[in-house]
Write a protein that holds these residues in place. Structure first.
Motif, mmCIF file in Angstrom:
data_model
loop_
_atom_site.group_PDB
_atom_site.id
_atom_site.type_symbol
_atom_site.label_atom_id
_atom_site.label_comp_id
_atom_site.label_asym_id
_atom_site.label_seq_id
_atom_site.Cartn_x
_atom_site.Cartn_y
_atom_site.Cartn_z
ATOM 1 N N ARG A 64 -1.841 10.469 9.471
ATOM 2 C CA ARG A 64 -0.801 9.533 8.860
ATOM 3 C C ARG A 64 -1.859 8.535 7.650
ATOM 4 N N PHE A 65 -2.390 8.551 8.288
ATOM 5 C CA PHE A 65 -3.388 7.285 7.616
ATOM 6 C C PHE A 65 -4.161 7.569 6.439
ATOM 7 N N ARG A 66 -4.942 9.234 6.836
ATOM 8 C CA ARG A 66 -5.247 9.719 5.739
ATOM 9 C C ARG A 66 -4.120 9.993 4.583
ATOM 10 N N THR A 67 -3.466 10.323 4.929
ATOM 11 C CA THR A 67 -1.840 10.390 4.184
ATOM 12 C C THR A 67 -1.800 9.784 3.402
ATOM 13 N N MET A 68 -1.719 8.529 4.443
ATOM 14 C CA MET A 68 -0.922 7.462 2.920
ATOM 15 C C MET A 68 -2.323 6.333 2.020
ATOM 16 N N ALA A 69 -3.525 6.790 2.748
ATOM 17 C CA ALA A 69 -4.715 6.385 1.620
ATOM 18 C C ALA A 69 -4.646 7.427 0.699
ATOM 19 N N ALA A 70 -4.472 8.694 0.973
ATOM 20 C CA ALA A 70 -4.880 9.466 -1.010
ATOM 21 C C ALA A 70 -4.017 9.248 -1.248
ATOM 22 N N GLN A 71 -2.433 8.757 -0.894
ATOM 23 C CA GLN A 71 -1.185 8.441 -1.926
ATOM 24 C C GLN A 71 -1.909 7.343 -2.639
ATOM 25 N N GLY A 72 -2.484 6.039 -1.283
ATOM 26 C CA GLY A 72 -2.368 4.952 -2.118
ATOM 27 C C GLY A 72 -2.454 4.549 -3.325
ATOM 28 N N ASN A 73 -2.933 3.310 -3.863
ATOM 29 C CA ASN A 73 -3.487 2.396 -5.297
ATOM 30 C C ASN A 73 -4.866 1.337 -4.490
#
Length: 100
Positions: A64-73
């Protein structure tokens, strides 16, 4: 270590489907797991089930963290951190003011 998943899934009380797995471990590791389970007052099966649940929870959180980080700004995230740092520094200078 070799893990062989069995094809003999069963349904347990409560409707939970379980599978049988054969895990080949060095004798010393198997003995240590038995000792650990005994010291906790549980079966080796329950110990392995709990350890598996913990490992999967860690894996899921990391995913989840990696997915959110990839989508983050990144720029926006750094700006938020800068604002928070500013509030904390201001609170340290004036203890009567709490950081929000």
């Amino acid at each position: 270590m070799e893990i062989v998943a069995g094809a003999d899934a069963r349904t347990m009380p409560g409707g939970i489907t379980v599978s049988t797995m054969t895990i080949r471990l060095p004798d010393s590791t198997a003995e240590r797991l038995k000792t650990l389970a005994h010291s906790r007052g549980q079966s080796v099966n329950k110990l392995i089930e709990e350890m598996s649940t913990q490992a999967l929870a860690v894996f899921d959180a990391e995913t989840r963290f990696r997915t959110m980080a990839a989508q983050g700004n990144a720029a926006q995230a750094l700006a938020i951190l800068d604002r928070l740092d500013g509030r904390k520094a201001k609170a340290r200078r004036n203890p009567a003011t709490k950081a929000k």
